[in-house]
Scaffold this active site. Sequence first.
Site, PDB file in Angstrom:
ATOM      1  N   HIS A 195      44.515  34.177  19.175  1.00  0.00           N
ATOM      2  CA  HIS A 195      45.613  33.074  19.502  1.00  0.00           C
ATOM      3  C   HIS A 195      46.056  33.778  21.052  1.00  0.00           C
ATOM      4  O   HIS A 195      47.111  33.794  21.159  1.00  0.00           O
ATOM      5  CB  HIS A 195      46.780  33.099  18.617  1.00  0.00           C
ATOM      6  CG  HIS A 195      47.518  31.852  18.581  1.00  0.00           C
ATOM      7  ND1 HIS A 195      46.790  30.776  18.125  1.00  0.00           N
ATOM      8  CD2 HIS A 195      48.557  31.524  19.038  1.00  0.00           C
ATOM      9  CE1 HIS A 195      47.632  29.714  17.874  1.00  0.00           C
ATOM     10  NE2 HIS A 195      48.647  30.269  18.529  1.00  0.00           N
ATOM     11  N   ASP A 199      50.025  28.523  24.632  1.00  0.00           N
ATOM     12  CA  ASP A 199      49.567  27.157  24.006  1.00  0.00           C
ATOM     13  C   ASP A 199      48.263  26.546  24.248  1.00  0.00           C
ATOM     14  O   ASP A 199      47.600  27.492  25.105  1.00  0.00           O
ATOM     15  CB  ASP A 199      50.631  26.056  24.490  1.00  0.00           C
ATOM     16  CG  ASP A 199      50.745  24.706  23.837  1.00  0.00           C
ATOM     17  OD1 ASP A 199      50.101  24.666  22.823  1.00  0.00           O
ATOM     18  OD2 ASP A 199      51.256  23.807  24.491  1.00  0.00           O
ATOM     19  N   GLY A 200      47.759  25.634  23.571  1.00  0.00           N
ATOM     20  CA  GLY A 200      46.340  25.317  23.622  1.00  0.00           C
ATOM     21  C   GLY A 200      45.115  25.883  23.186  1.00  0.00           C
ATOM     22  O   GLY A 200      43.945  25.835  23.477  1.00  0.00           O
ATOM     23  N   GLY A 202      44.034  26.106  19.945  1.00  0.00           N
ATOM     24  CA  GLY A 202      43.044  25.338  19.248  1.00  0.00           C
ATOM     25  C   GLY A 202      42.143  24.512  19.994  1.00  0.00           C
ATOM     26  O   GLY A 202      40.946  24.448  19.526  1.00  0.00           O
ATOM     27  N   ARG A 203      42.669  23.610  20.917  1.00  0.00           N
ATOM     28  CA  ARG A 203      41.788  22.931  21.729  1.00  0.00           C
ATOM     29  C   ARG A 203      40.728  23.762  22.458  1.00  0.00           C
ATOM     30  O   ARG A 203      39.466  23.447  22.696  1.00  0.00           O
ATOM     31  CB  ARG A 203      42.612  22.101  22.523  1.00  0.00           C
ATOM     32  CG  ARG A 203      43.047  20.548  22.003  1.00  0.00           C
ATOM     33  CD  ARG A 203      43.999  19.893  22.733  1.00  0.00           C
ATOM     34  NE  ARG A 203      45.313  20.767  22.927  1.00  0.00           N
ATOM     35  CZ  ARG A 203      46.312  20.561  23.810  1.00  0.00           C
ATOM     36  NH1 ARG A 203      46.285  19.515  24.642  1.00  0.00           N
ATOM     37  NH2 ARG A 203      47.351  21.326  23.602  1.00  0.00           N
ATOM     38  N   THR A 204      40.876  25.012  23.053  1.00  0.00           N
ATOM     39  CA  THR A 204      40.229  25.715  23.803  1.00  0.00           C
ATOM     40  C   THR A 204      39.163  26.312  22.710  1.00  0.00           C
ATOM     41  O   THR A 204      38.065  26.083  23.065  1.00  0.00           O
ATOM     42  CB  THR A 204      41.102  26.614  24.292  1.00  0.00           C
ATOM     43  OG1 THR A 204      42.161  26.329  25.173  1.00  0.00           O
ATOM     44  CG2 THR A 204      40.244  27.991  25.061  1.00  0.00           C
ATOM     45  N   GLY A 205      39.740  26.767  21.602  1.00  0.00           N
ATOM     46  CA  GLY A 205      38.669  27.402  20.914  1.00  0.00           C
ATOM     47  C   GLY A 205      37.718  26.149  20.287  1.00  0.00           C
ATOM     48  O   GLY A 205      36.454  26.486  20.041  1.00  0.00           O
ATOM     49  N   ARG A 206      37.957  24.930  20.430  1.00  0.00           N
ATOM     50  CA  ARG A 206      36.957  24.008  19.678  1.00  0.00           C
ATOM     51  C   ARG A 206      36.059  23.687  20.796  1.00  0.00           C
ATOM     52  O   ARG A 206      34.790  23.347  20.754  1.00  0.00           O
ATOM     53  CB  ARG A 206      37.755  22.702  19.180  1.00  0.00           C
ATOM     54  CG  ARG A 206      38.402  22.993  17.845  1.00  0.00           C
ATOM     55  CD  ARG A 206      38.875  21.635  17.298  1.00  0.00           C
ATOM     56  NE  ARG A 206      40.072  21.403  17.887  1.00  0.00           N
ATOM     57  CZ  ARG A 206      41.387  21.878  17.590  1.00  0.00           C
ATOM     58  NH1 ARG A 206      41.301  22.878  16.649  1.00  0.00           N
ATOM     59  NH2 ARG A 206      42.437  21.439  18.201  1.00  0.00           N
TER      60      ARG A 206
END
Length: 362
Positions: A195, A199-200, A202-206
Amino acid sequence: MTWRPDEPYNTLPLLPPTVDIETVAVLKRAIDARAAVAALDQAALRMPNPAVLLNAIPILEAQASSEIENIVTTTDELFRYAQDESDLAAPETKETLRYRTALFAGLDSIQSRPLSATTAIQVCSTVQGREMDVRNLPGTIIANPVTRTAIYTPPQGGGVIREKLANWADFIHGSAEIDPLVRMAVAHYQFEAIHPFADGNGRTGRILNILMMVDAGLLASPILYLSRFIIAHKDDYYRLLLNVTRDGAWEPWVLFMLSAVEATATATLAKIDAIQALQATVRDQVRATSAGANSDLLDVLFEQPYARIANVIQRCGVSRPTATKWLNELVDAGVLRDVKAGRDRLFINHGFLEILTRDDQG
């Protein structure tokens, strides 16, 4: 040190996991997932106009990935402003379209340098619309939205986070003996557990998932999007992530991600088949108008579900009256619908839009 949800997980184990992640069940599922991805990749490569998928699929992924983070916009809004991100677009639409921009920026980046923490920082910065770096300040906690009690507290301290990101990147590039889809699943857990950003994440990981599949040679282009599957199985997604942290339960997590890949690849392949059938029908309908056998016009109608008169003028090399006449004839034939957008008119390929937005995963 025993993991506790309310304490920074600075002892997050480095990769690779110490347990067997390629169990018999995982390898069997990986074979099926790889076959589905290969079939999708070959079908996309056979498409006469790859832009049909390359323009649309990343927008659908952007919408679904943003929805997971409660950034909600409509497909209509996204495609309406996909070619022209004007001030008329809602803030949520602009934020979601930045996801698409970040995806393509990430693809450009891995053409010239290995996927790394730097890639993740660049992607996150584009997603967020501002310069991002790894967290230095304490206080980041993932909490239950109702009770506000801690579910997970990621590692803290810039040095700790950078060390774990460096290990994450080493695992991606230094574990060639591990199936690339299994490697992607493990790396995705690790990135979300680190993590690294305020912020961001989740979207970065996807986005990084897609980049890993392209980088591994599984896909020639970013046409596989997992976020819709994750939305449909959101509780399982977060439960299985936490189970890896709490119990070291790697097998169920990896099996979940492999199922996501297989289901999504199969669904996207079904979309390709449906798109090609619709293209054949629309080709005949175009021939029945004054446009005749104009392949450029057909491309315009399928490269974006929303077409403008200017798109036809530029692509087909015709005058504005001619372009307008062609599009009006297709509206009259029921192939397109037209709507006003300020001073402009948008012509919607509603059959194509329906294929793109329907749920083929069952």
